[in-house]
Design a protein around this motif. Structure first.
Motif, PDB file in Angstrom:
ATOM      1  N   LYS A  97     -11.039  63.554  -9.936  1.00 24.33           N
ATOM      2  CA  LYS A  97     -10.568  62.559  -8.960  1.00 24.33           C
ATOM      3  C   LYS A  97      -9.567  61.591  -9.606  1.00 24.33           C
ATOM      4  N   ILE A  98      -9.931  61.103 -10.798  1.00 24.67           N
ATOM      5  CA  ILE A  98      -9.041  60.173 -11.510  1.00 24.67           C
ATOM      6  C   ILE A  98      -7.690  60.832 -11.797  1.00 24.67           C
ATOM      7  N   GLU A  99      -7.736  62.080 -12.273  1.00 23.41           N
ATOM      8  CA  GLU A  99      -6.503  62.775 -12.688  1.00 23.41           C
ATOM      9  C   GLU A  99      -5.644  63.159 -11.490  1.00 23.41           C
ATOM     10  N   ILE A 100      -6.265  63.568 -10.387  1.00 22.75           N
ATOM     11  CA  ILE A 100      -5.490  63.886  -9.171  1.00 22.75           C
ATOM     12  C   ILE A 100      -4.817  62.617  -8.663  1.00 22.75           C
ATOM     13  N   ASP A 101      -5.550  61.515  -8.620  1.00 20.82           N
ATOM     14  CA  ASP A 101      -4.973  60.242  -8.160  1.00 20.82           C
ATOM     15  C   ASP A 101      -3.850  59.761  -9.080  1.00 20.82           C
ATOM     16  N   PHE A 102      -3.913  60.136 -10.351  1.00 19.68           N
ATOM     17  CA  PHE A 102      -2.886  59.741 -11.317  1.00 19.68           C
ATOM     18  C   PHE A 102      -1.532  60.356 -10.945  1.00 19.68           C
ATOM     19  N   PHE A 103      -1.546  61.587 -10.425  1.00 17.94           N
ATOM     20  CA  PHE A 103      -0.295  62.319 -10.194  1.00 17.94           C
ATOM     21  C   PHE A 103       0.091  62.495  -8.725  1.00 17.94           C
ATOM     22  N   PHE A 104      -0.865  62.457  -7.806  1.00 19.45           N
ATOM     23  CA  PHE A 104      -0.582  62.863  -6.426  1.00 19.45           C
ATOM     24  C   PHE A 104      -0.957  61.784  -5.412  1.00 19.45           C
ATOM     25  N   SER A 105      -0.099  61.656  -4.387  1.00 19.63           N
ATOM     26  CA  SER A 105      -0.474  60.854  -3.227  1.00 19.63           C
ATOM     27  C   SER A 105      -1.161  61.796  -2.231  1.00 19.63           C
ATOM     28  N   LYS A 106      -1.882  61.232  -1.292  1.00 24.08           N
ATOM     29  CA  LYS A 106      -2.623  62.031  -0.296  1.00 24.08           C
ATOM     30  C   LYS A 106      -1.712  63.025   0.424  1.00 24.08           C
ATOM     31  N   ARG A 107      -0.503  62.579   0.778  1.00 17.31           N
ATOM     32  CA  ARG A 107       0.377  63.433   1.585  1.00 17.31           C
ATOM     33  C   ARG A 107       0.945  64.614   0.796  1.00 17.31           C
ATOM     34  N   GLU A 108       0.715  64.630  -0.518  1.00 18.55           N
ATOM     35  CA  GLU A 108       1.217  65.745  -1.336  1.00 18.55           C
ATOM     36  C   GLU A 108       0.159  66.844  -1.538  1.00 18.55           C
ATOM     37  N   ILE A 109      -1.014  66.634  -0.972  1.00 12.08           N
ATOM     38  CA  ILE A 109      -2.090  67.612  -1.132  1.00 12.08           C
ATOM     39  C   ILE A 109      -2.388  68.228   0.230  1.00 12.08           C
ATOM     40  N   TYR A 110      -2.250  69.549   0.321  1.00  7.75           N
ATOM     41  CA  TYR A 110      -2.508  70.217   1.594  1.00  7.75           C
ATOM     42  C   TYR A 110      -4.008  70.393   1.753  1.00  7.75           C
ATOM     43  N   ASN A 111      -4.527  69.904   2.870  1.00  3.75           N
ATOM     44  CA  ASN A 111      -5.963  69.935   3.095  1.00  3.75           C
ATOM     45  C   ASN A 111      -6.334  71.145   3.956  1.00  3.75           C
ATOM     46  N   PHE A 112      -6.651  72.272   3.313  1.00  6.49           N
ATOM     47  CA  PHE A 112      -6.970  73.494   4.078  1.00  6.49           C
ATOM     48  C   PHE A 112      -8.250  73.328   4.891  1.00  6.49           C
TER      49      PHE A 112
END
Ligand code: CDP
Ligand code: MG
Length: 139
Positions: free
Chosen positions: A124-139
């Motif tokens: 969670k920490i590492e994903i938040d470090f690099f990505f905003s919510k809109r950059e992650i496709y929520n299948f």
């Protein structure tokens, strides 16, 4: 579905291994739900690896991580954190099992081609470090 952070490190990007590594990921039924190429600043690298700041390899590691572009990815799937760590193989490619990314492509214990989060909390920490919510496709 759980998420993890993956990095295709500079040694692998330099050798044009993005496609081959992504194929190994997708062949394990792990979905790539976020992906971008970036170049880290020294400050970013130092922050990302701050858990290792007292280790002898820290400065070298940070310099290596900024030596060229990297591909950061969000991976999704059942048990994806453990599954991706298994697919990566041991930190030292010499000790990694056959058919792992590090055994296939790693150069050395430092230039070992990929990073993967090691726990749900760190993912969670590492994903938040690099990505905003809109950059992650929520299948
Ligand atoms: O990446 P992993 O979780 O397998 O290993 P780590 O112990 O968290 O170390 C982070 C990274 O530091 C490794 O992936 C290597 O790139 C680097 N490293 C190094 O350069 N020399 C070592 N003796 C150990 C790790
Ligand atoms: Mg680690």
């Amino acid at each position: 579905m759980k998420l993890t952070l993956s990095i295709i490190k500079p040694d692998a990007v330099k050798r044009d291994l993005i496609g081959k590594i992504n194929t190994m990921i997708e062949d394990k039924s792990i979905k790539i739900v976020g992906q971008k190429m970036i170049k880290l600043s020294l400050e970013d690298a130092q922050m990302f690896y701050s858990v290792h700041k007292d280790r002898a390899f820290y400065q070298d590691l940070c310099n290596y991580m900024i030596s060229g572009p990297i591909v950061v990815q969000v991976l999704s799937g059942k048990d994806v954190i453990v599954k991706y760590r298994e697919l990566m193989g041991a930190t030292n490619p010499a000790n990694a099992e056959d058919n792992t990314i590090r055994k296939s492509y790693g150069v050395s214990v430092e230039e070992n081609s990929v990073h993967g989060s090691d726990s749900e909390e760190n993912a969670k920490i590492e994903i938040d470090f690099f990505f905003s919510k809109r950059e992650i496709y929520n299948f």
